[in-house]
Design an enzyme around this catalytic site. Sequence first.
Site, mmCIF file in Angstrom:
data_model
loop_
_atom_site.group_PDB
_atom_site.id
_atom_site.type_symbol
_atom_site.label_atom_id
_atom_site.label_comp_id
_atom_site.label_asym_id
_atom_site.label_seq_id
_atom_site.Cartn_x
_atom_site.Cartn_y
_atom_site.Cartn_z
ATOM 1 N N GLU A 11 -1.567 -8.354 7.856
ATOM 2 C CA GLU A 11 -1.776 -8.837 9.217
ATOM 3 C C GLU A 11 -1.059 -10.162 9.483
ATOM 4 O OE1 GLU A 11 -5.396 -6.068 8.902
ATOM 5 O OE2 GLU A 11 -4.361 -6.671 10.691
ATOM 6 N N GLY A 63 -4.437 -11.267 1.339
ATOM 7 C CA GLY A 63 -3.861 -10.175 2.133
ATOM 8 C C GLY A 63 -2.579 -10.555 2.842
ATOM 9 N N GLY A 88 1.160 2.918 4.712
ATOM 10 C CA GLY A 88 2.543 2.457 4.645
ATOM 11 C C GLY A 88 2.803 1.217 3.813
ATOM 12 N N GLN A 145 6.345 -5.290 4.084
ATOM 13 C CA GLN A 145 5.246 -5.506 5.032
ATOM 14 C C GLN A 145 5.580 -6.617 6.013
ATOM 15 O OE1 GLN A 145 1.399 -4.514 4.980
ATOM 16 N NE2 GLN A 145 1.063 -5.021 2.858
ATOM 17 N N PHE A 160 -1.391 1.414 11.607
ATOM 18 C CA PHE A 160 -1.595 0.073 12.188
ATOM 19 C C PHE A 160 -3.001 -0.147 12.727
ATOM 20 C CE2 PHE A 160 2.751 1.634 13.211
ATOM 21 C CZ PHE A 160 3.425 0.956 12.218
HETATM 22 MO MO1 MOS Z 1 -5.768 -2.750 10.371
HETATM 23 S S1 MOS Z 1 -5.776 -3.205 12.377
HETATM 24 O O1 MOS Z 1 -7.147 -3.405 9.727
HETATM 25 O O2 MOS Z 1 -5.571 -1.125 10.226
#
Ligand code: MOS
Length: 735
Positions: free
Chosen positions: A702, A699, A462, A635, A235
């Site tokens: 996030e 992406g 992960g 995810q 993370f």
């Molecule tokens: Mo992430 S906070 O870019 O591993």
Amino acid sequence: MKDLDRVDGKAKVTGAAKYAAEYNYPNLAYGIIAGSTIANGSIIAMDTKNAEQAPGVLTVITHLNLPKPPGYKSVTENEKPLSPKKEYKVFADNIIRFNGQPIALVIADTFERAVYAASLVKAQYVKKESHTDFNEERKTGKPIEGGDDFKNYVRGDADAYKKAPVKIEAEYTIPIEVHNPIEMHAVTVVWEGDDKVTVYDKTQSLMDAQKNIMDLFNLPEKNVHIICHYIGGAFGSAFSFWPHTAAAVMGAKKIGKPLKVLLSRDQMFTLVGYRPQAVQKLGIGAREDGKLLGITHEADAITCSYQTFTEGIVNISRTLYSCPNVNTRYKVYPLDLSVPTWMRGPGETTGTYALECAIDEMAYAVNMDPLEFRLLNYSETDPENNRPYSSKFLREALQLGADGIGWKDRNPKPRSMKEGDLLVGYGVGTGVFGAWRGGASVGAKFTSDGTLILQTAVTDMGPGTATAMTKLASDKFGIPADKIKFIMGDSNLPPGINQGGSGTTSSLGTTVNNAVVTLKQKLIDIVKQTSVFHTEKIHDVDLKDLVFENGYMMLASDPSTKISYTEVLKYSGSPQLEIIEKSEDYNDNKYSSYSYSAHFVKVLVNPATGVVTINKVVSAIDAGTIVSEKTARSQIIGGVIGGIGMALMEEGVIDHRYGRWVNNSFADYHVPVNKDVPHIEALFVNKPDPIINPMGSKGIGEVSMTGFPAAVANAVYHATGKRIRELPITADKLI
Ligand code: MOS
């Protein structure tokens, strides 16, 4: 094409997958770090005798006896003008900067003996007053000054919200949050002679890990070999060059034996970063019809005394909504704590929490449905720079999510909906995170048995990088997934890309995509020398005339005219096709690029106990074309669970008398468990971004989390009529 199970799933669940702490060597020694018991000051004497005499102990390394590597000699007094104090390198000096700072590395012949001996290390200190209380520091301390990170941003008029017909002002706080992956950080180091080292590390960046160790020992690239085949979650905690890794590499060199250094769970709170605590003030002004007139977003956050960590907490407020007057301010205060670091949605997770709660408050202030309010103020082009978005399907995501949760049946009045004795609340929060593409290289080899081997120096914390790349290559090359081997996790492979910032699939995927195109072209070039595709109409067959499927290339106009790739290879005279494909950074200043999420949450609140239960989650995502749906969905589920933790339970607690952690264990630092997590519905808009990369993907890692905590806070308000502006929303705050 059919969705793909994790290609490394079986290795992981059967224990065949090897993590950094699982490499064993004859004569392997074990190292445990002993930490300081003060937060600020210096060491005047070390007492290591008892530890040295404990059974099995090989050596105890401290600042007094560490053979300083060449990299330590070049330490200049902090070059960063922003940092008020000294840089920190483990065991370089006697200065203590945070409680738990490594003061010794105790090395023994077994893990247990090292743990025991480390408990015997004592130090005498000269103590200085320590400051770890952010609320105090905001009143009496000084923020760090200078530098672009702290420049105020103004579009239109600053603080214009104050003059608007309808306005709200509110302050939102988040505590320190800690990554807490299941796999604790560990490193196994094997030196060969004096100048060659192999390091099994837990890292999101093989190249950075390699570079840092090269610099520390003045070694050429080929002499530093980093291996990280599997990561049990990170993370963001596995990006930096942490003190325990440096200590392990130096320690192994000193003893002349392979060495493994392991962090304990409590050390995971002090030695590998955390999400910085932050207080944010939002001022929003609107016309009575709901059109935004002004947004002011101010954030104060923490950093440490020896390094200035910054993140873009306020930046999303400049772009997410159409609003003529926007200004932001950002400050960080140095505390006597270890350095913070990136944690899932670094900056954006913190920022969207405050912004998306305030937007909800504003919607109520103008008597509008929060969803309708967001659509009314939707930004069609990026108001920060007037660029078009390369793609923005947030509207579609909001619609998908609203339909999924049943938003239209929501009674907008707070505390109006009930199920039995429980209060029911629905909330929405938007997430956003920059979409981009970096450079990466991949080695691709197509062999005579029909296997495609892809190799690149990337690691996977992960998300399922190997699976997504296998799926992509299978779809694009037209061979079954089980004929593809994706090899990664080793710095000797062609330089891949760091895993972070939601950029791996976009960056590496581009290179894999291009490698496949190159291989197809090579197959065509070979087959052109033959008569296979010579028909009356086609004399010079090209990529566009052909379909690649199931290991065969065939004429699009006549699929019965075909040849297998391996057959083509035979004509080439070489046993395999082998290339190295390299893609450059995508850098086009014509567009603005973001991924988006629309999180919808239904909560149940017990009015007697104040306990909040997440009852249902629908998260709709605009991440462009979805490359690998199953891993993408995982995810989203993972990010949402992180968001549940942030919204309802996670809170780092420091005892400010000592600057020492109070709840540095899984018993005391609560993260969501199965019972806290309902069914999470992940929906994808799945429309391509035509600009960023050839797959059309953006992406996902996030935006799975950014915006989610706000959705929960907004749902709690809807359920109870109470605005809790301090995370986590625990029961005591509601009764
Ligand atoms: Mo992430 S906070 O870019 O591993």
